[in-house]
Design a protein around this motif. Structure first.
Motif, PDB file in Angstrom:
ATOM      1  N   PRO A 106     -11.780  11.817 -11.106  1.00  0.00           N
ATOM      2  CA  PRO A 106     -11.881  12.298 -12.484  1.00  0.00           C
ATOM      3  C   PRO A 106     -10.500  12.495 -13.119  1.00  0.00           C
ATOM      4  O   PRO A 106      -9.605  13.100 -12.533  1.00  0.00           O
ATOM      5  N   GLY A 107     -10.343  11.956 -14.339  1.00  0.00           N
ATOM      6  CA  GLY A 107      -9.077  12.073 -15.066  1.00  0.00           C
ATOM      7  C   GLY A 107      -8.130  10.918 -14.831  1.00  0.00           C
ATOM      8  O   GLY A 107      -7.150  10.754 -15.589  1.00  0.00           O
ATOM      9  N   ASP A 108      -8.337  10.100 -13.793  1.00  0.00           N
ATOM     10  CA  ASP A 108      -7.475   8.944 -13.534  1.00  0.00           C
ATOM     11  C   ASP A 108      -7.630   7.893 -14.632  1.00  0.00           C
ATOM     12  O   ASP A 108      -8.728   7.678 -15.155  1.00  0.00           O
ATOM     13  N   ARG A 109      -6.513   7.236 -14.947  1.00  0.00           N
ATOM     14  CA  ARG A 109      -6.546   6.048 -15.800  1.00  0.00           C
ATOM     15  C   ARG A 109      -6.559   4.824 -14.879  1.00  0.00           C
ATOM     16  O   ARG A 109      -5.635   4.645 -14.086  1.00  0.00           O
ATOM     17  N   VAL A 110      -7.596   4.018 -14.976  1.00  0.00           N
ATOM     18  CA  VAL A 110      -7.781   2.891 -14.067  1.00  0.00           C
ATOM     19  C   VAL A 110      -7.812   1.591 -14.860  1.00  0.00           C
ATOM     20  O   VAL A 110      -8.490   1.487 -15.887  1.00  0.00           O
ATOM     21  N   ALA A 111      -7.068   0.601 -14.376  1.00  0.00           N
ATOM     22  CA  ALA A 111      -7.095  -0.745 -14.947  1.00  0.00           C
ATOM     23  C   ALA A 111      -6.975  -1.746 -13.814  1.00  0.00           C
ATOM     24  O   ALA A 111      -6.535  -1.401 -12.704  1.00  0.00           O
ATOM     25  N   ILE A 112      -7.369  -2.992 -14.067  1.00  0.00           N
ATOM     26  CA  ILE A 112      -7.201  -4.074 -13.089  1.00  0.00           C
ATOM     27  C   ILE A 112      -6.568  -5.260 -13.816  1.00  0.00           C
ATOM     28  O   ILE A 112      -7.076  -5.696 -14.857  1.00  0.00           O
ATOM     29  N   ARG A 113      -5.453  -5.743 -13.266  1.00  0.00           N
ATOM     30  CA  ARG A 113      -4.738  -6.866 -13.874  1.00  0.00           C
ATOM     31  C   ARG A 113      -4.442  -7.895 -12.802  1.00  0.00           C
ATOM     32  O   ARG A 113      -3.726  -7.602 -11.841  1.00  0.00           O
ATOM     33  N   PRO A 156      -3.438   2.199   4.219  1.00  0.00           N
ATOM     34  CA  PRO A 156      -3.709   0.843   3.718  1.00  0.00           C
ATOM     35  C   PRO A 156      -5.048   0.320   4.230  1.00  0.00           C
ATOM     36  O   PRO A 156      -5.500   0.661   5.319  1.00  0.00           O
ATOM     37  N   HIS A 157      -5.695  -0.486   3.433  1.00  0.00           N
ATOM     38  CA  HIS A 157      -6.932  -1.147   3.830  1.00  0.00           C
ATOM     39  C   HIS A 157      -6.885  -2.585   3.315  1.00  0.00           C
ATOM     40  O   HIS A 157      -6.094  -2.917   2.423  1.00  0.00           O
ATOM     41  N   THR A 158      -7.726  -3.431   3.863  1.00  0.00           N
ATOM     42  CA  THR A 158      -7.726  -4.844   3.493  1.00  0.00           C
ATOM     43  C   THR A 158      -8.792  -5.121   2.448  1.00  0.00           C
ATOM     44  O   THR A 158      -9.928  -4.663   2.563  1.00  0.00           O
ATOM     45  N   ILE A 159      -8.407  -5.883   1.418  1.00  0.00           N
ATOM     46  CA  ILE A 159      -9.360  -6.360   0.423  1.00  0.00           C
ATOM     47  C   ILE A 159      -9.297  -7.883   0.385  1.00  0.00           C
ATOM     48  O   ILE A 159      -8.347  -8.495   0.895  1.00  0.00           O
ATOM     49  N   LEU A 160     -10.315  -8.501  -0.205  1.00  0.00           N
ATOM     50  CA  LEU A 160     -10.369  -9.953  -0.332  1.00  0.00           C
ATOM     51  C   LEU A 160     -10.396 -10.335  -1.799  1.00  0.00           C
ATOM     52  O   LEU A 160     -11.100  -9.729  -2.605  1.00  0.00           O
ATOM     53  N   LEU A 161      -9.598 -11.375  -2.155  1.00  0.00           N
ATOM     54  CA  LEU A 161      -9.574 -11.908  -3.510  1.00  0.00           C
ATOM     55  C   LEU A 161      -9.591 -13.427  -3.431  1.00  0.00           C
ATOM     56  O   LEU A 161      -8.744 -14.025  -2.765  1.00  0.00           O
ATOM     57  N   ARG A 162     -10.554 -14.036  -4.110  1.00  0.00           N
ATOM     58  CA  ARG A 162     -10.613 -15.494  -4.116  1.00  0.00           C
ATOM     59  C   ARG A 162      -9.748 -16.068  -5.238  1.00  0.00           C
ATOM     60  O   ARG A 162      -9.034 -17.036  -5.048  1.00  0.00           O
ATOM     61  N   ASP A 163      -9.834 -15.454  -6.422  1.00  0.00           N
ATOM     62  CA  ASP A 163      -9.125 -15.981  -7.589  1.00  0.00           C
ATOM     63  C   ASP A 163      -8.627 -14.805  -8.415  1.00  0.00           C
ATOM     64  O   ASP A 163      -9.412 -14.104  -9.056  1.00  0.00           O
ATOM     65  N   ARG A 164      -7.310 -14.600  -8.426  1.00  0.00           N
ATOM     66  CA  ARG A 164      -6.743 -13.459  -9.135  1.00  0.00           C
ATOM     67  C   ARG A 164      -6.713 -13.658 -10.643  1.00  0.00           C
ATOM     68  O   ARG A 164      -6.298 -12.767 -11.386  1.00  0.00           O
TER      69      ARG A 164
END
Length: 239
Positions: A106-113, A156-164
């Motif tokens: 709560p209160g965080d500003r979140v974005a994804i770029r 740290p944890h691992t995430i997967l991204l196919r197309d950024r």
């Protein structure tokens, strides 16, 4: 008659113990989709402990029909998860049990770029860590890039991204409302989560428990006429 009565009392007592344990201690959940790969795979059975987040009506067996608990978050005590926790929660729209990673409080500003999470104006560290393949629901093998993501105050944890550069890899900045959480799947191109209106921000009240261990898995199978499955890992801590 006394034997029947004793048997009935034994069964009722056993059921009562199960209900109490599932309501206040922990519950187990089956992973049905690829949204949390590689942290959790299809076929994993995880244990979610209840006490770290306190209790809401959704923590209790059959609690959906109870009135909301008092307090701003609807939890007793009013505990808050930490960023990076993998949590089981009641979907705010469908009412199903889901499991995702807590990214925004709560209160965080979140974005994804371009696939990278930004929190409160700062980019979350993201380092490429190799490649990963998994089988999607159609049976096709999917190849993606693996990254190590480090949320503030978390391991740290691992995430997967196919197309950024896909539409799923960008989200305009939004402020997490009070009493809500921003949740993401670790398989970022294959997860229905808080980026989309189908889920949106998740009420803190809807938390059920923190996923602490993978009890067993039937993800690794081989065989022709019948599948012969073996556990993938036992009691491994989910960061």
């Amino acid at each position: 008659m006394s034997k029947i009565r004793d048997l009935a009392n034994t069964i009722i007592g056993a059921l009562a113990i199960v209900v109490v344990l599932r309501s206040f201690a922990f519950a187990t959940y089956h992973i049905p989709s690829e949204s949390m790969v590689p942290t959790l795979e299809v076929g994993d059975r995880v244990a979610a402990v209840k006490f770290p987040y306190g209790y809401s009506r959704f923590s209790l067996v059959g609690g959906d029909y109870l009135p909301r608990f008092p307090g701003e978050t609807g939890r007793i005590p009013a505990a808050m998860p930490a960023r990076g926790n993998v949590a089981v929660f009641r979907h705010p729209v469908s009412g199903e049990d889901f499991i995702k990673r807590v990214v925004g409080l709560p209160g965080d500003r979140v974005a994804i770029r371009e696939g990278r999470v930004w929190l409160n104006g700062a980019a979350v560290p993201l380092a490429e860590s190799g490649h990963w393949t998994y089988r999607d629901p159609s049976g096709a093998i999917v190849a993606v890039t693996a990254y190590r993501e480090t949320l503030p105050g978390a391991e740290p944890h691992t995430i997967l991204l196919r197309d950024r550069r896909s539409p799923m890899s960008d989200m305009a900045e939004a402020i997490v409302p009070e009493g809500r959480l921003f949740m993401l799947g670790d398989n970022r191109d294959n997860s229905s989560d808080s980026r989309f209106s189908s889920m949106g921000f998740v009420p803190v009240e809807n938390l059920i428990g923190r996923a602490d261990a993978i009890l067993y898995s039937f993800a690794s199978c081989a065989g022709e006429a019948g599948l012969r499955c073996a556990p993938r890992r036992m009691l491994e801590r989910v960061e």
